[in-house]
Design an enzyme around this catalytic site. Sequence first.
Site, PDB file in Angstrom:
ATOM      1  N   TYR A  54       0.836  -1.192   0.000  1.00  0.00           N
ATOM      2  CA  TYR A  54       0.000   0.000   0.000  1.00  0.00           C
ATOM      3  C   TYR A  54       0.879   1.253   0.000  1.00  0.00           C
ATOM      4  O   TYR A  54       1.550   1.563   0.984  1.00  0.00           O
ATOM      5  CB  TYR A  54      -0.916   0.030   1.216  1.00  0.00           C
ATOM      6  CG  TYR A  54      -1.860  -1.143   1.325  1.00  0.00           C
ATOM      7  CD1 TYR A  54      -2.156  -1.956   0.229  1.00  0.00           C
ATOM      8  CD2 TYR A  54      -2.474  -1.456   2.537  1.00  0.00           C
ATOM      9  CE1 TYR A  54      -3.016  -3.028   0.341  1.00  0.00           C
ATOM     10  CE2 TYR A  54      -3.346  -2.522   2.656  1.00  0.00           C
ATOM     11  CZ  TYR A  54      -3.609  -3.306   1.562  1.00  0.00           C
ATOM     12  OH  TYR A  54      -4.466  -4.370   1.678  1.00  0.00           O
ATOM     13  N   HIS A 122      -0.107 -12.121   1.186  1.00  0.00           N
ATOM     14  CA  HIS A 122      -1.071 -11.247   0.513  1.00  0.00           C
ATOM     15  C   HIS A 122      -1.787 -11.952  -0.636  1.00  0.00           C
ATOM     16  O   HIS A 122      -2.986 -11.767  -0.842  1.00  0.00           O
ATOM     17  CB  HIS A 122      -0.344  -9.999  -0.001  1.00  0.00           C
ATOM     18  CG  HIS A 122      -1.217  -8.794  -0.099  1.00  0.00           C
ATOM     19  ND1 HIS A 122      -0.728  -7.514  -0.098  1.00  0.00           N
ATOM     20  CD2 HIS A 122      -2.546  -8.657  -0.226  1.00  0.00           C
ATOM     21  CE1 HIS A 122      -1.719  -6.651  -0.206  1.00  0.00           C
ATOM     22  NE2 HIS A 122      -2.833  -7.323  -0.287  1.00  0.00           N
ATOM     23  N   SER A 201     -13.224  -4.421   2.096  1.00  0.00           N
ATOM     24  CA  SER A 201     -14.240  -3.767   1.256  1.00  0.00           C
ATOM     25  C   SER A 201     -15.655  -4.158   1.672  1.00  0.00           C
ATOM     26  O   SER A 201     -16.504  -4.466   0.820  1.00  0.00           O
ATOM     27  CB  SER A 201     -14.009  -4.079  -0.226  1.00  0.00           C
ATOM     28  OG  SER A 201     -12.787  -3.554  -0.667  1.00  0.00           O
ATOM     29  N   PRO A 202     -15.971  -4.129   2.969  1.00  0.00           N
ATOM     30  CA  PRO A 202     -17.315  -4.524   3.403  1.00  0.00           C
ATOM     31  C   PRO A 202     -18.388  -3.523   2.995  1.00  0.00           C
ATOM     32  O   PRO A 202     -19.581  -3.835   3.079  1.00  0.00           O
ATOM     33  CB  PRO A 202     -17.177  -4.598   4.928  1.00  0.00           C
ATOM     34  CG  PRO A 202     -16.106  -3.596   5.243  1.00  0.00           C
ATOM     35  CD  PRO A 202     -15.129  -3.711   4.107  1.00  0.00           C
ATOM     36  N   LEU A 203     -17.963  -2.329   2.563  1.00  0.00           N
ATOM     37  CA  LEU A 203     -18.901  -1.320   2.066  1.00  0.00           C
ATOM     38  C   LEU A 203     -18.938  -1.292   0.539  1.00  0.00           C
ATOM     39  O   LEU A 203     -19.399  -0.316  -0.061  1.00  0.00           O
ATOM     40  CB  LEU A 203     -18.528   0.063   2.606  1.00  0.00           C
ATOM     41  CG  LEU A 203     -18.666   0.231   4.120  1.00  0.00           C
ATOM     42  CD1 LEU A 203     -18.081   1.552   4.568  1.00  0.00           C
ATOM     43  CD2 LEU A 203     -20.129   0.118   4.537  1.00  0.00           C
ATOM     44  N   GLY A 204     -18.432  -2.359  -0.073  1.00  0.00           N
ATOM     45  CA  GLY A 204     -18.427  -2.399  -1.533  1.00  0.00           C
ATOM     46  C   GLY A 204     -17.634  -1.260  -2.126  1.00  0.00           C
ATOM     47  O   GLY A 204     -18.050  -0.641  -3.108  1.00  0.00           O
ATOM     48  N   ARG A 205     -16.450  -1.004  -1.527  1.00  0.00           N
ATOM     49  CA  ARG A 205     -15.598   0.118  -1.944  1.00  0.00           C
ATOM     50  C   ARG A 205     -16.379   1.436  -1.946  1.00  0.00           C
ATOM     51  O   ARG A 205     -16.176   2.309  -2.775  1.00  0.00           O
ATOM     52  CB  ARG A 205     -14.976  -0.155  -3.310  1.00  0.00           C
ATOM     53  CG  ARG A 205     -13.995  -1.333  -3.294  1.00  0.00           C
ATOM     54  CD  ARG A 205     -13.373  -1.582  -4.652  1.00  0.00           C
ATOM     55  NE  ARG A 205     -12.278  -2.542  -4.538  1.00  0.00           N
ATOM     56  CZ  ARG A 205     -12.420  -3.871  -4.538  1.00  0.00           C
ATOM     57  NH1 ARG A 205     -13.634  -4.392  -4.634  1.00  0.00           N
ATOM     58  NH2 ARG A 205     -11.379  -4.664  -4.441  1.00  0.00           N
ATOM     59  N   GLY A 210     -24.224   4.499  -0.783  1.00  0.00           N
ATOM     60  CA  GLY A 210     -25.095   5.357  -1.566  1.00  0.00           C
ATOM     61  C   GLY A 210     -24.560   6.746  -1.778  1.00  0.00           C
ATOM     62  O   GLY A 210     -25.281   7.632  -2.256  1.00  0.00           O
TER      63      GLY A 210
END
Length: 317
Positions: A54, A122, A201-205, A210
Amino acid sequence: MRTVELAGLTASAEGLGCMGMSSVYGAADWDGSVATIRRALDLDVTLIDTADAYGAGHNEVLVGRAVAGRRDEALIATKAGMDFSTGRGKVVLRGTPDYLKRACDASLLRLGVDVIDLYYLHRVAPDVPLEESVGALAELVEEGKVRRIGLSEVTGDQLRAAHRVHPVAAVQSEYSLWTRDPETGVAAAARELGVALVAYSPLGRGFLTGTVDVTGLAADDGRRRLPRFSEEAARGNAAITEAVAEVARAKGVTAGQVALAWVAAQSDRLGIPVVPIPGTKRVRWLEENAAALDVPLTEADLDRLDGLAAGVVGGRY
């Protein structure tokens, strides 16, 4: 903040993904990111996730500076095996024991710590037997440089093979309302072996919150290259975000909090600890995310949300 056990390590039930503080999602903000990591520790969000890839090491240095003086409060997870040094956007997967041991020493130096709490492979290198790579991680445990080992984006068979060499504490995979791959792959093996699933990415990136306008993404935002973030796919996926938002409005919370609460709620269904690690570089969003685990989802809510993945437009990559 609730806690979970990762093979003897006590971690917060939600972590903080730090990748976006150094790469992929636009310009870095050093001071803001440091403040966010320190606020995470204030809120008992102790699982701090980084990797040597990263920002070409920038992220580990950032994390190390942020936890300085508070090392005992943090459970630091980092990774090795993805080498971007050959050029922008080009990755070489490396898993030889020599490479992984040198990478660990470099990570310890950048982080400014004596031991890494959770050290992931990784990605599995296609030209190196997995057992050799895991054997190297096991030797790092024996040397006292690493406390526990993990794997990222593996199959169930790969997890079983690795676990025969050395116990694996956690598997990190993309997992969210619109990415359910681990359920049909690695989850069964993780349940057999007592391995936790750390969900990145639990928030869908960000899409599931929304709040993402795909037409306004910065030129250097990595989501521009992902099929689900094309304008056409985003129009098709709007129904998913609206369904999440409807549940959120009924509860007086945000869509992002509902999406995170759904991921955490899958622990019971899958029979393994599921730890979401939403990423942010802003204190505001960190605080919102940390409160998500207090959002109660009814069986009706879970049933409604469960089927959303079937309508996703576009692949992960």
